[in-house]
Design a protein around this motif. Structure first.
Motif, PDB file in Angstrom:
ATOM      1  N   VAL A 105       0.854  -1.183   0.000  1.00 17.61           N
ATOM      2  CA  VAL A 105       0.000   0.000   0.000  1.00 17.61           C
ATOM      3  C   VAL A 105       0.892   1.235   0.000  1.00 17.61           C
ATOM      4  CG1 VAL A 105      -1.736   1.327   1.270  1.00 17.61           C
ATOM      5  CG2 VAL A 105      -1.833  -1.172   1.282  1.00 17.61           C
ATOM      6  N   ILE A 106       0.576   2.187  -0.860  1.00 17.01           N
ATOM      7  CA  ILE A 106       1.281   3.469  -0.895  1.00 17.01           C
ATOM      8  C   ILE A 106       0.275   4.537  -0.480  1.00 17.01           C
ATOM      9  CG2 ILE A 106       2.491   5.158  -2.331  1.00 17.01           C
ATOM     10  CD1 ILE A 106       3.153   2.839  -4.258  1.00 17.01           C
ATOM     11  N   ASN A 107       0.648   5.369   0.481  1.00 17.15           N
ATOM     12  CA  ASN A 107      -0.271   6.444   0.863  1.00 17.15           C
ATOM     13  C   ASN A 107       0.247   7.768   0.339  1.00 17.15           C
ATOM     14  OD1 ASN A 107       1.820   6.230   2.774  1.00 17.15           O
ATOM     15  ND2 ASN A 107       0.650   7.339   4.284  1.00 17.15           N
ATOM     16  N   MET A 108      -0.708   8.665   0.091  1.00 15.61           N
ATOM     17  CA  MET A 108      -0.375   9.993  -0.403  1.00 15.61           C
ATOM     18  C   MET A 108      -1.372  10.992   0.161  1.00 15.61           C
ATOM     19  SD  MET A 108      -1.883  10.035  -4.302  1.00 15.61           S
ATOM     20  CE  MET A 108      -1.798  11.788  -4.438  1.00 15.61           C
ATOM     21  N   LEU A 109      -0.971  12.251   0.222  1.00  8.78           N
ATOM     22  CA  LEU A 109      -1.900  13.289   0.654  1.00  8.78           C
ATOM     23  C   LEU A 109      -3.055  13.380  -0.334  1.00  8.78           C
ATOM     24  CD1 LEU A 109       0.540  16.112   1.800  1.00  8.78           C
ATOM     25  CD2 LEU A 109      -0.871  14.639   3.238  1.00  8.78           C
ATOM     26  N   MET A 110      -4.252  13.554   0.197  1.00 10.41           N
ATOM     27  CA  MET A 110      -5.438  13.611  -0.641  1.00 10.41           C
ATOM     28  C   MET A 110      -5.539  14.972  -1.321  1.00 10.41           C
ATOM     29  SD  MET A 110      -9.433  13.090   0.478  1.00 10.41           S
ATOM     30  CE  MET A 110      -9.103  11.510   1.233  1.00 10.41           C
ATOM     31  N   PRO A 111      -5.658  14.986  -2.652  1.00 13.43           N
ATOM     32  CA  PRO A 111      -5.872  16.257  -3.350  1.00 13.43           C
ATOM     33  C   PRO A 111      -7.186  16.910  -2.907  1.00 13.43           C
ATOM     34  CG  PRO A 111      -5.227  14.531  -4.888  1.00 13.43           C
ATOM     35  CD  PRO A 111      -5.509  13.869  -3.575  1.00 13.43           C
ATOM     36  N   GLU A 112      -7.210  18.229  -2.883  1.00 13.72           N
ATOM     37  CA  GLU A 112      -8.371  18.991  -2.415  1.00 13.72           C
ATOM     38  C   GLU A 112      -9.634  18.658  -3.206  1.00 13.72           C
ATOM     39  OE1 GLU A 112     -10.346  21.338   0.184  1.00 13.72           O
ATOM     40  OE2 GLU A 112      -8.212  20.895   0.305  1.00 13.72           O
ATOM     41  N   ALA A 113      -9.510  18.452  -4.513  1.00 17.29           N
ATOM     42  CA  ALA A 113     -10.683  18.142  -5.334  1.00 17.29           C
ATOM     43  C   ALA A 113     -11.324  16.827  -4.902  1.00 17.29           C
ATOM     44  CB  ALA A 113     -10.293  18.076  -6.812  1.00 17.29           C
TER      45      ALA A 113
END
Length: 154
Positions: A105-113
């Motif tokens: 699993v790779i996590n990333m910051l959620m884009p605002e949209a």
């Protein structure tokens, strides 16, 4: 391919990064591109659906209320060690379950949209009461939701 109220198709591509840790080299996979499927697919990208489910609204709410809302990309690991994007989720329980099963699993910051889209989904289908022990890290909502209805009898 256009997104709907519950599905947002995304093109995802990964890149392999070698990092030096002391005398050893470590291989990690990172997200190279994450684009809505309305754009042209980057070379080597995989079409992955970010799908929202009504029964996961409480997890989405907890995620959105965090300082750093996250998206989780679940990958299939091929025999040669290559990771291939398989599933995109905003539910940390999905990511945790995959990690417990040794699925990458790779996590990333959620884009605002995407955060706005998830907020609209929760608004459309209603807030779900979240147990107090799961919300210790979040400010409580001010007299909102079904648990605050003075006419409600349990």
């Amino acid at each position: 391919m256009q997104h709907t109220t519950s599905v947002w198709p995304m093109y995802v591509s990964l890149k392999k990064v070698e990092k030096q840790m002391g005398r050893w080299t470590s291989v990690q996979w990172e997200i190279d591109h994450l684009l809505p499927a309305t754009h042209e697919a980057p070379e080597g990208a995989t079409l992955v659906l970010l799908e929202l489910h009504k029964d996961e609204r409480a997890s989405y709410r907890i995620n959105l209320d965090m300082d750093n809302a996250m998206l989780y990309l679940v990958c299939d690991e091929m025999a040669d060690g290559t990771w291939v994007p398989a599933l995109l989720s905003a539910d940390q329980n999905v990511a945790a379950g995959c990690l417990e099963g040794n699925t990458p699993v790779i996590n990333m910051l959620m884009p605002e949209a995407i955060a706005c889209w998830i907020e609209a989904f929760i608004t459309q289908y209603g807030e779900v009461e979240i147990a107090a022990y799961r919300r210790k890290h979040v400010d409580h909502r001010k007299n909102q939701g079904p648990s605050r209805d003075p006419l409600r009898r349990d």
